[in-house]
Design a protein around this motif. Structure first.
Motif, PDB file in Angstrom:
ATOM      1  N   ASN A 103      13.183   9.132  -9.401  1.00  0.00           N
ATOM      2  CA  ASN A 103      13.373   7.862  -8.692  1.00  0.00           C
ATOM      3  C   ASN A 103      12.173   6.975  -9.028  1.00  0.00           C
ATOM      4  O   ASN A 103      11.179   6.955  -8.303  1.00  0.00           O
ATOM      5  N   PRO A 104      12.229   6.236 -10.138  1.00  0.00           N
ATOM      6  CA  PRO A 104      11.053   5.472 -10.578  1.00  0.00           C
ATOM      7  C   PRO A 104      10.567   4.483  -9.527  1.00  0.00           C
ATOM      8  O   PRO A 104      11.350   3.927  -8.748  1.00  0.00           O
ATOM      9  N   TYR A 105       9.254   4.260  -9.533  1.00  0.00           N
ATOM     10  CA  TYR A 105       8.646   3.359  -8.558  1.00  0.00           C
ATOM     11  C   TYR A 105       9.068   1.911  -8.771  1.00  0.00           C
ATOM     12  O   TYR A 105       9.246   1.447  -9.905  1.00  0.00           O
ATOM     13  N   HIS A 106       9.186   1.215  -7.661  1.00  0.00           N
ATOM     14  CA  HIS A 106       9.364  -0.234  -7.687  1.00  0.00           C
ATOM     15  C   HIS A 106       8.153  -0.860  -8.367  1.00  0.00           C
ATOM     16  O   HIS A 106       7.005  -0.478  -8.101  1.00  0.00           O
ATOM     17  N   GLN A 107       8.401  -1.827  -9.225  1.00  0.00           N
ATOM     18  CA  GLN A 107       7.326  -2.466  -9.976  1.00  0.00           C
ATOM     19  C   GLN A 107       7.094  -3.903  -9.536  1.00  0.00           C
ATOM     20  O   GLN A 107       8.062  -4.604  -9.212  1.00  0.00           O
ATOM     21  N   PRO A 108       5.844  -4.360  -9.509  1.00  0.00           N
ATOM     22  CA  PRO A 108       4.643  -3.568  -9.760  1.00  0.00           C
ATOM     23  C   PRO A 108       4.321  -2.672  -8.566  1.00  0.00           C
ATOM     24  O   PRO A 108       4.607  -3.041  -7.418  1.00  0.00           O
ATOM     25  N   ILE A 109       3.735  -1.513  -8.829  1.00  0.00           N
ATOM     26  CA  ILE A 109       3.306  -0.629  -7.746  1.00  0.00           C
ATOM     27  C   ILE A 109       2.183  -1.310  -6.978  1.00  0.00           C
ATOM     28  O   ILE A 109       1.257  -1.876  -7.575  1.00  0.00           O
TER      29      ILE A 109
ATOM     30  N   GLY B 282       0.784  -1.223   0.000  1.00  0.00           N
ATOM     31  CA  GLY B 282       0.000   0.000   0.000  1.00  0.00           C
ATOM     32  C   GLY B 282       0.814   1.270   0.000  1.00  0.00           C
ATOM     33  O   GLY B 282       0.287   2.348   0.301  1.00  0.00           O
ATOM     34  N   ILE B 283       2.093   1.207  -0.366  1.00  0.00           N
ATOM     35  CA  ILE B 283       2.984   2.372  -0.381  1.00  0.00           C
ATOM     36  C   ILE B 283       3.672   2.442  -1.740  1.00  0.00           C
ATOM     37  O   ILE B 283       4.151   1.426  -2.254  1.00  0.00           O
TER      38      ILE B 283
ATOM     39  N   ASP C  87      12.634   2.302  -6.267  1.00  0.00           N
ATOM     40  CA  ASP C  87      13.735   1.351  -6.110  1.00  0.00           C
ATOM     41  C   ASP C  87      14.978   2.022  -5.544  1.00  0.00           C
ATOM     42  O   ASP C  87      15.749   1.406  -4.814  1.00  0.00           O
ATOM     43  N   TYR C  88      15.156   3.285  -5.894  1.00  0.00           N
ATOM     44  CA  TYR C  88      16.345   4.021  -5.443  1.00  0.00           C
ATOM     45  C   TYR C  88      15.964   4.929  -4.280  1.00  0.00           C
ATOM     46  O   TYR C  88      14.899   5.544  -4.276  1.00  0.00           O
ATOM     47  N   ASP C  89      16.875   5.032  -3.310  1.00  0.00           N
ATOM     48  CA  ASP C  89      16.578   5.755  -2.073  1.00  0.00           C
ATOM     49  C   ASP C  89      17.036   7.209  -2.090  1.00  0.00           C
ATOM     50  O   ASP C  89      17.153   7.839  -1.045  1.00  0.00           O
TER      51      ASP C  89
END
Length: 252
Positions: free
Chosen positions: A63-69, A38-39, A43-45
């Motif tokens: 900072n692209p989202y971790h997939q799958p969102i 739910g967040i 991938d990168y901090d």
């Protein structure tokens, strides 16, 4: 004295160049909702440094989202206690990492906002209206910051969801502002993620709101500030006026 201080600051900046952090877990009334559940986590901090960028809303751009969102929406009763958990890496707690949950040099405030949204999983987050529900900054008496308290709590921060707001779907924007390099702009480092909530119960209070981008300016005294010298005797947390949001969300 100033040369020594400058050397110290330089050493801090070099040593902490990649000592970043990610909000990656949420607890509701003490119940863990699951790692990355739910967040919207990247991938990168790394931080956001441009307060005029849309990335300041929920991250996920540079900072692209971790997939799958995650498509989960976390149910939270109005008035509930929530706890966020931050760590240096997306894999969670690492006792062997001296920069977990965040490097101790990254002094600064921690702030939480909510925004009502038609669908908490929708990708569009521009144009939302945000209201502050929590902030913690500098304790002048002992010189400790919100980040120091987060580290002492092993990455956890606890606060309450207002009991008076209407039920519905919301985004929780939870943020650390690291000020170790903030003597000039851009220098402050903004770390934020958004959790997807379904708030149940509640009331009918409509708080005053701000927009992101827009709530912060690079010239704000809580964003461009030298936290080393001279020693701070006060600190103004950026964003909504504290007294305004406390009065609205905690009516007497």
């Amino acid at each position: 004295m100033h040369a020594s201080l400058s050397s110290t600051v330089f050493s801090v900046l070099v040593a902490s160049a990649s000592a970043h952090t990610i909000f990656q877990e949420l607890y509701v009334n003490g119940a863990d909702q699951g790692h990355l559940t739910g967040i919207r986590v990247p991938d990168y901090d790394g931080p956001i440094t441009d307060v005029t960028s849309n990335d300041i809303i929920c991250n996920g751009g540079i900072n692209p989202y971790h997939q799958p969102i995650s498509q989960a929406i976390i149910t939270v009763p109005a008035g509930a206690s929530v706890t966020t958990e931050w760590h240096h890496a997306l894999t969670g707690a690492d006792p062997s990492d001296p920069a977990d949950p965040i490097d101790s040099s990254h002094k600064g405030p921690i702030i939480s906002y909510l925004a009502a949204i038609p669908n908490a999983t929708q990708t569009t987050v521009t144009g939302l209206k945000w209201f502050k529900i929590y902030e913690d900054g500098l304790n002048v008496a002992d010189g400790t910051w919100a980040v120091d308290r987060l580290i002492a709590s092993k990455g956890k921060v606890t606060f309450s969801i207002p009991s008076c707001i209407p039920p519905g779907q919301y985004l929780l924007r939870h943020e650390i502002i690291a000020l170790h390099g903030a003597s000039t702009y851009p220098g402050a480092q903004f770390y934020m993620e958004c959790a997807q909530l379904q708030i149940t119960g509640g009331g009918s209070t409509t708080p005053s709101t701000v927009s992101f981008p827009g709530a912060y300016a690079g010239s704000d005294p809580g964003i461009t500030v030298n936290i080393y010298y001279p020693p701070l005797t006060s600190y103004t947390i950026p964003g909504m006026n504290t007294q305004v949001y406390i009065h609205i969300l905690s009516p007497t």
